[in-house]
Design an enzyme around this catalytic site. Structure first.
Site, PDB file in Angstrom:
ATOM      1  N   ASP A 127       1.077 -44.155  49.414  1.00 40.17           N
ATOM      2  CA  ASP A 127       0.296 -43.061  48.847  1.00 40.17           C
ATOM      3  C   ASP A 127      -0.930 -42.644  49.667  1.00 40.17           C
ATOM      4  OD1 ASP A 127       2.213 -43.697  46.977  1.00 40.17           O
ATOM      5  OD2 ASP A 127       0.928 -43.380  45.255  1.00 40.17           O
ATOM      6  N   GLU A 135      -0.638 -54.360  38.351  1.00 38.15           N
ATOM      7  CA  GLU A 135      -0.054 -53.601  39.463  1.00 38.15           C
ATOM      8  C   GLU A 135      -0.628 -54.048  40.804  1.00 38.15           C
ATOM      9  OE1 GLU A 135       0.624 -48.876  40.641  1.00 38.15           O
ATOM     10  OE2 GLU A 135      -0.853 -49.437  39.124  1.00 38.15           O
TER      11      GLU A 135
END
Length: 812
Positions: A574, A771
């Site tokens: 990302d 995460e």
């Protein structure tokens, strides 16, 4: 010969397998049939706290809701159904779970002062995937009020052409005893679905209002609805809509001043009728328990509560036995304090497997802007995406997949899946290969697989509209090829002499015990694998010739499409810093590394199935990639691997941001033990001012000006998937004779310990896997209950302990 079978579930299953397969032979077709049957049913709606369905499109679907009902103000907010972040949970998930047998889930609902346990088990027998049962238990938490009244609602619905009806006689006062349903469909045959009353220890609220006479709460309330298939997934909204009508009628009848208590008023109608969606509501005072049992009409006998009790015991025992055999933590994590953690992390990974069916939103415009060939291409592609002219629904398609996170990412992610399947492959290779096949069945005629599978309206309801569209020129790291390498490694490993007591071993390991099965599987997928591989080469190519780059090969260079100034979402990394501004002449280190791994995997597959000409072709590509990684991406000045871009003078330059990308050729196993770059790579990994932290390797160097800036998604946090690749690469290096062997051993041992201890500590502290982890504090952050690739911690725990020995070899 007549065989006498014992009564326990595992013994019945063992006899079932023996009778079907014969004592001395495992037949591939029968093995596949039995594998499908043991995998037919499951809690395959992982976006719900609990919801069972089969791996069949438009079939039976079920779910569970509950809430405390002690006030009028917050009942609607108290109802649990879909997994949500920050919903007042003190942790939830599977304590032990095996996708072929079942398991136990505990939901610590602090907001409702209730701990819910769901014990789901499969009962083999018959011709339609067997039967199943689930025991639902509720226990007030320690801080619960003296009187805790809970409403629990189970629903079952039949999509498509099947039927499902309540078979009890209608009673306006509700159903006494077991609520019985009968159903039928072409795929499932005839079946019954029972919701029991539960043990005598169950207590229901007493009569405190005259409305109790017309709706006594010691009975089950049943409401039947007829709804469109497309709306069944909105069961909670349909329930509230139905319940509002009942609430309004009670208020109208008794008035605001004399209204019934909330547990009486927030109830469904007693309305047994024709329909395809049936709600069953029970109201309890304190602790409770009841069973839900689906009995296949082709099974020898219906499921009973006694059978569920036996199956729960045998299933839990089987899980513990298999875990200790297949994924047992090695020192220093073989202590008892890590046991529940390891069981939970793996169980939630495999318990996150779901079945999805529906259409997807795809842009098939093939707009020329999507080639991203011009400077400023990101502005052109943004304009092309806005046109939306060729965006349409495609499908429907089906996917069997292990999801990253039940509350936040309850759908299939392509690059996540390869990491998810690494520990699952040790547990059940047949299941793993089933999931891999499911992904490749999604491939289009060009070789593209959408990187995010948002199938159907229910899945789209969790995704912002701007992220729903999939683009056929977007790639994603080809991590599924890690699984093909794992399969081939297992085929080439020395045959184990350890016998398994698992009656399902012949199914789980069918492709390992019978190598020809594995070769047939690879032959079946091989045309798809080649198509996918050459799609990558065609769509993600990088330009060497136009910029007079000096490289061994003029063809082996790669660039992610889907680039913007802020993101390369397609890379999976990302917001990791990239060259600025973006340029069509960019070359990406991580992508050429992934292509190297993918090419190596294709070569090994071709060798395994006897495609010798193809193997030679892939060997040529592989050599070119490995040589070009050094020629195009190694910075002599920075002593790291870097992305490349084009400067104002139209010359190729390195753009270096120390972090995960800097070590990607090492992570993907492309650097042999004698590679001259390894010393610098290990320096970068081990430096506390660069990547090393007490909690794992940082995604971006602490020395970078971009450290912890912007979104800070891949700009500092510790990510388990990349750290796993680092742990494995360090282990492999520690096993190879050379000048870096001892240093690699020490780094492997320290990194392994740091990762496991931090994830364990945060799991104990927060009751969740996360995460990512903060590199400065170790705290879990971003998405909670992220039991996808963070569960690789279980694989790391099962890796060898090298803290004392200099040369330990063990199967990974």
């Amino acid at each position: 010969m007549i065989r006498l079978c014992l009564t326990s579930t595992l013994a019945v299953l063992f006899c079932w397998l023996q009778l079907a397969l014969g004592a001395d032979q495992v037949v591939l077709s029968e093995n596949a049939k039995l594998s499908n049957e043991t995998l037919l049913w499951g809690p395959y709606r992982p976006n719900l706290y609990f919801g069972v369905r089969p791996r069949i499109p438009k079939s039976l679907t079920t779910g569970l809701l509950w809430a405390k009902v002690d006030s009028f103000q917050d009942v609607q907010n108290n109802f649990r159904h879909t997994c949500e972040q920050h919903e007042g949970m003190a942790g939830y998930g599977w304590d032990e779970y095996d996708v072929r047998l079942g398991g136990r889930q505990t939901i610590h609902d602090a907001g409702n002062f209730l701990d819910i346990t769901t014990e789901f088990v499969k009962i083999p027998g018959g011709q339609h995937g067997g039967s199943w049962g689930v025991r639902i238990k509720g226990t007030p938490r320690e801080d619960a009020p003296e009187r805790l009244i809970s409403s629990v609602i189970f629903y079952a619905a039949m999509e498509g052409f099947g039927s499902l009806q309540v078979s009890n006689e209608a009673d306006e006062l509700g159903i006494q005893g077991t609520v019985k349903m009968e159903g039928s469909s072409n795929e499932l045959g005839d079946f019954t679905l029972d919701v029991t009353e539960g043990p005598e220890s169950n207590v229901h609220p007493p009569a405190m209002h005259k409305s109790y006479a017309s709706k006594p709460l010691d009975r089950s309330m049943v409401a039947s609805l007829q709804v469109e298939d497309a709306n069944i997934w909105q069961a909670k909204a349909l329930l509230f809509q139905h319940m509002k009508t009942e609430v309004d009628e009670m208020i109208s009848l008794y008035g605001q001043e004399n209204a019934p208590p909330p547990w009486q008023i927030f109830t469904i109608a007693n309305n047994v009728a024709e329909g395809n969606l049936h709600f069953v509501q029970k109201v309890f005072d304190g602790a409770f328990e009841f069973d839900i049992m689906l009995s296949s009409g082709s099974a020898p006998e219906p499921v009973t509560s006694g059978a569920i009790s036996e199956a729960i015991k045998s299933t839990m025992k089987s899980f513990l036995t298999r875990f200790s055999s297949v994924l047992a933590p090695k020192a220093p994590f073989d202590k008892s304090k890590y046991q529940a953690f390891a069981h939970s992390m793996f169980s939630n990974l495999i318990g996150g497997i779901g079945y999805f069916y529906g259409d997807a939103v795809v842009d098939r415009s093939y707009a020329p802007e999507y080639e991203e060939e011009n400077e400023g291409f990101w502005e052109e592609t943004a304009e092309a995406r806005q046109r939306q002219g060729a965006v349409k629904l495609e499908g429907p398609a089906e996917l069997y997949t292990s999801i990253p996170s039940r509350p936040f990412f309850p759908r299939g992610f392509l690059w996540d899946e390869g990491f998810h399947l690494i520990p699952i492959a040790d547990w059940d290779m047949d299941l793993t290969l089933d999931i891999v096949r499911s992904w490749f069945n999604l491939m289009d005629e060009d070789g593209w697989i959408g990187r995010e599978q948002i199938l159907g309206q229910e899945a789209r309801s969790k995704v912002p509209q701007e992220f729903q569209v999939q683009y056929p020129h977007y790639a994603n790291p080809p991590t599924l090829f890690l699984i093909f390498e794992a399969l081939i490694d297992k085929l080439n490993a020395p045959e184990s002499t350890k016998e398994s007591s698992d009656p399902l071993e012949s199914i789980r390991s069918a492709h390992i015990q019978n190598p020809e099965n594995a070769k047939n599987y690879l032959r079946e997928l091989y045309p798809l694998l080649k198509r996918h591989y050459f799609w990558f080469r065609k769509t993600q190519w990088g330009d060497v010739k136009s910029y007079d780059r000096d490289a061994f090969s003029s063809k082996e260079a790669y660039r992610w499409r889907g680039r913007s100034p802020r993101h390369v979402l397609t890379s999976g990394l990302d917001d990791y810093p990239r060259p600025q501004p973006p340029h069509p002449g960019e070359l990406h280190t991580d992508l050429i590394s992934w292509m190297g791994m993918m090419t190596r995997s294709m070569r090994r597959i071709a060798e395994t199935i006897g495609e010798t000409d193809d193997a030679k072709e892939f060997q040529g590509y592989e050599t070119g990639i490995v040589r070009n990684i050094d020629d195009l991406h190694w910075s002599k000045k920075e002593q790291i691997y870097c992305d490349a871009s084009i400067d104002d003078y139209e010359e190729s330059v390195h753009v270096c941001h120390k972090g995960y990308i800097s070590i990607f050729p090492f992570l993907t196993g492309l650097l042999p033990a004698d590679n001259p770059r390894l010393g610098a790579i290990l320096d970068l990994i081990s430096d506390p001012e660069e990547l090393w932290s007490p909690y794992g390797l940082r995604s971006l160097s602490k020395s970078s000006a971009n450290y912890m800036t912007g979104e800070n998604y891949w700009r500092s946090p510790v990510w388990m998937n990349i750290n796993y690749l680092a742990v494995k690469a360090l282990y492999d290096l520690s096993q190879a004779t050379g000048s870096h062997q001892e240093r690699a051993r020490q780094l492997y041992s320290s990194l392994r310990t740091n990762l496991v201890d931090n994830v364990f500590h945060e799991w104990e502290r927060t009751k969740f896997a996360w995460e990512q982890y903060n590199p400065e504090t170790g705290e879990g952050q971003r998405t909670q209950h992220f039991t996808g690739w963070t569960s690789l911690v279980v694989k790391i725990m099962a890796m060898p302990d090298s803290s004392k020995s200099k040369n330990i070899r063990d199967e990974l």
